[in-house]
Motif scaffolding. Structure first.
Motif, PDB file in Angstrom:
ATOM      1  N   MET A   1       7.326  10.551   5.093  1.00  0.00           N
ATOM      2  CA  MET A   1       7.130  11.965   4.826  1.00  0.00           C
ATOM      3  C   MET A   1       5.709  12.409   5.151  1.00  0.00           C
ATOM      4  N   ARG A   2       4.797  11.455   5.319  1.00  0.00           N
ATOM      5  CA  ARG A   2       3.455  11.815   5.761  1.00  0.00           C
ATOM      6  C   ARG A   2       3.478  12.144   7.251  1.00  0.00           C
ATOM      7  N   ARG A   3       2.908  13.287   7.600  1.00  0.00           N
ATOM      8  CA  ARG A   3       2.916  13.694   8.993  1.00  0.00           C
ATOM      9  C   ARG A   3       2.095  12.768   9.876  1.00  0.00           C
TER      10      ARG A   3
ATOM     11  N   LEU B   1       0.841  -1.192   0.000  1.00  0.00           N
ATOM     12  CA  LEU B   1       0.000   0.000   0.000  1.00  0.00           C
ATOM     13  C   LEU B   1       0.879   1.246   0.000  1.00  0.00           C
ATOM     14  N   SER B   2       0.867   1.973  -1.102  1.00  0.00           N
ATOM     15  CA  SER B   2       1.585   3.236  -1.158  1.00  0.00           C
ATOM     16  C   SER B   2       0.738   4.311  -0.480  1.00  0.00           C
ATOM     17  N   ILE B   3       1.369   5.157   0.313  1.00  0.00           N
ATOM     18  CA  ILE B   3       0.624   6.221   0.985  1.00  0.00           C
ATOM     19  C   ILE B   3       1.088   7.608   0.527  1.00  0.00           C
ATOM     20  N   THR B   4       2.112   7.657  -0.306  1.00  0.00           N
ATOM     21  CA  THR B   4       2.564   8.892  -0.938  1.00  0.00           C
ATOM     22  C   THR B   4       3.537   8.517  -2.048  1.00  0.00           C
TER      23      THR B   4
ATOM     24  N   TYR C   1      15.720   8.013   6.647  1.00  0.00           N
ATOM     25  CA  TYR C   1      16.205   9.299   7.156  1.00  0.00           C
ATOM     26  C   TYR C   1      15.478   9.745   8.421  1.00  0.00           C
ATOM     27  N   ARG C   2      14.318   9.161   8.737  1.00  0.00           N
ATOM     28  CA  ARG C   2      13.622   9.507   9.972  1.00  0.00           C
ATOM     29  C   ARG C   2      13.623   8.364  10.993  1.00  0.00           C
TER      30      ARG C   2
END
Length: 355
Positions: free
Chosen positions: A102-104, A44-47, A129-130
């Motif tokens: 990258m989604r908040r 499932l891609s979310i962005t 990176y996070r």
């Protein structure tokens, strides 16, 4: 097709509460195609947004696809689509991108998917990176598995490949993942001729005392990447032959596993996985479907188009119709991709659908 049992939370006295939380209990049989392949695994891609500029994916950086004002799946839409898949036999969900973190609301997305007990595994593929900052929160929210993309263990080469000088940050993120309680981390490495294909011993030294499954993924041709593919593609069989010569042993594959051929060696804590989409019969064991960040069902990463699900995700009460559309679409799923003929379908780059 066989009927899939309902999750334990939908049994007995708790059934009414389950229905109120997750909607009408489905009687849809397991998703199966015309070649008797069963689908236990949803990517499932979310962005499709990514902050890296990897040479094999987004060398010019992220470029929005289609309209500028498109919207990605909302938290409630993600709940509904994963609920529908779970009720039809899907037991593993992988959150992809772009870069999903990258989604908040990424941590909220993890928690929303894990509300459903039928989802036994929830994984993410990330550029890392996070990780150092957030991985403990992700695990607390319900994340069970982690894939991190690292194409080189040399910091300068990592920078050259990704366009980001973040090698040390990503490596600290992997340490943070172990500190957060993950017993194993998977690392994805795109195998490229004359870039990293001669670095096997360096990677093996790295995983000798670390519970890391290092996965070499053959470079795949995309619509935007034909020139790079012709320059740098090399078969994963080169690595496989070296592993076998050194005593590595192929492991059995579970039904919800991805396509990797996994090898173990008694002298190593880590493992090696090989993903070789150009190998004969690669598609015979396909067990995964894809939904894009804008709500399109993709039957193959390199298929010709997608089936819109968005209109059936707007509110509760559409689960049976949603499952029926997915099941009907499976009748058109091809037996194999056509990468050998240079047909990459609609996939212009690997962030477009989620890899």
């Amino acid at each position: 097709m066989v009927s899939w049992p309902q999750p334990s939370s939908c049994q007995g006295a708790e059934r009414n509460d389950c229905i109120s939380r997750f909607g009408k209990v489905s009687t849809v049989s397991q998703f199966t195609d015309n070649f008797a392949r069963r689908f236990y695994y949803l990517r499932l891609s979310i962005t499709d947004v990514c902050n890296f500029r990897c040479t094999y994916c987004l060398p010019d950086g992220y470029q929005p696809q289609g309209t500028q004002n498109k919207s990605f799946l909302t938290l409630d839409e993600i709940r509904r689509v994963t609920r529908a898949f779970a009720a039809a036999g899907t037991e593993k969900v992988r959150l992809t991108g772009g870069e999903p973190s990258m989604r908040r609301d990424f941590t909220d997305i993890i928690a929303a998917v894990r509300e459903n007990d039928a989802i036994r595994q929830l994984a993410v593929t990330t550029n890392g990176y996070r990780l150092q900052r957030d991985v403990a929160r992700w695990r607390a929210a319900g994340l069970t598995a982690l894939n991190v993309s690292i194409d080189s263990l040399d910091a300068r080469q990592f920078h050259a490949i990704t366009g980001q000088d973040k090698f040390d940050l990503v490596m600290r993120g992997i340490d943070a993942a172990f500190d957060a309680g993950f017993s194993k981390v998977k690392v994805n490495t795109v195998l490229m001729r004359d870039v990293n294909h001669q670095s096997l011993e360096t990677f093996l030294d790295w995983i000798r005392s670390r519970p890391i499954q290092l996965r070499f993924i053959e470079l795949m041709e995309t619509g935007d990447g034909g020139t790079l593919f012709r320059q740098h593609h090399i078969s994963g069989a080169v690595i496989r032959d070296q592993l076998i010569q050194q005593g590595w042993v192929l492991q059995a594959r579970a039904r919800s596993d991805g396509p990797a051929q996994v090898f173990r060696h008694e002298d190593y804590q880590g493992e090696i996985g090989l993903i070789m989409p150009y190998e004969k019969e690669f598609c015979a064991s396909c067990n995964r479907l894809r939904v894009s960040a804008t709500g399109n069902l993709h039957l193959c990463l390199f298929g010709d188009g997608g089936v819109s699900l968005r209109d059936l995700l707007a509110h509760d009460g559409q689960q049976e119709a949603l499952q029926a559309r997915i099941a009907a679409s499976l009748a058109t799923k091809k037996q194999t991709h056509f990468l050998h003929q240079g047909n990459t379908g609609i996939t212009q780059n690997l962030s477009f659908i989620g890899g």
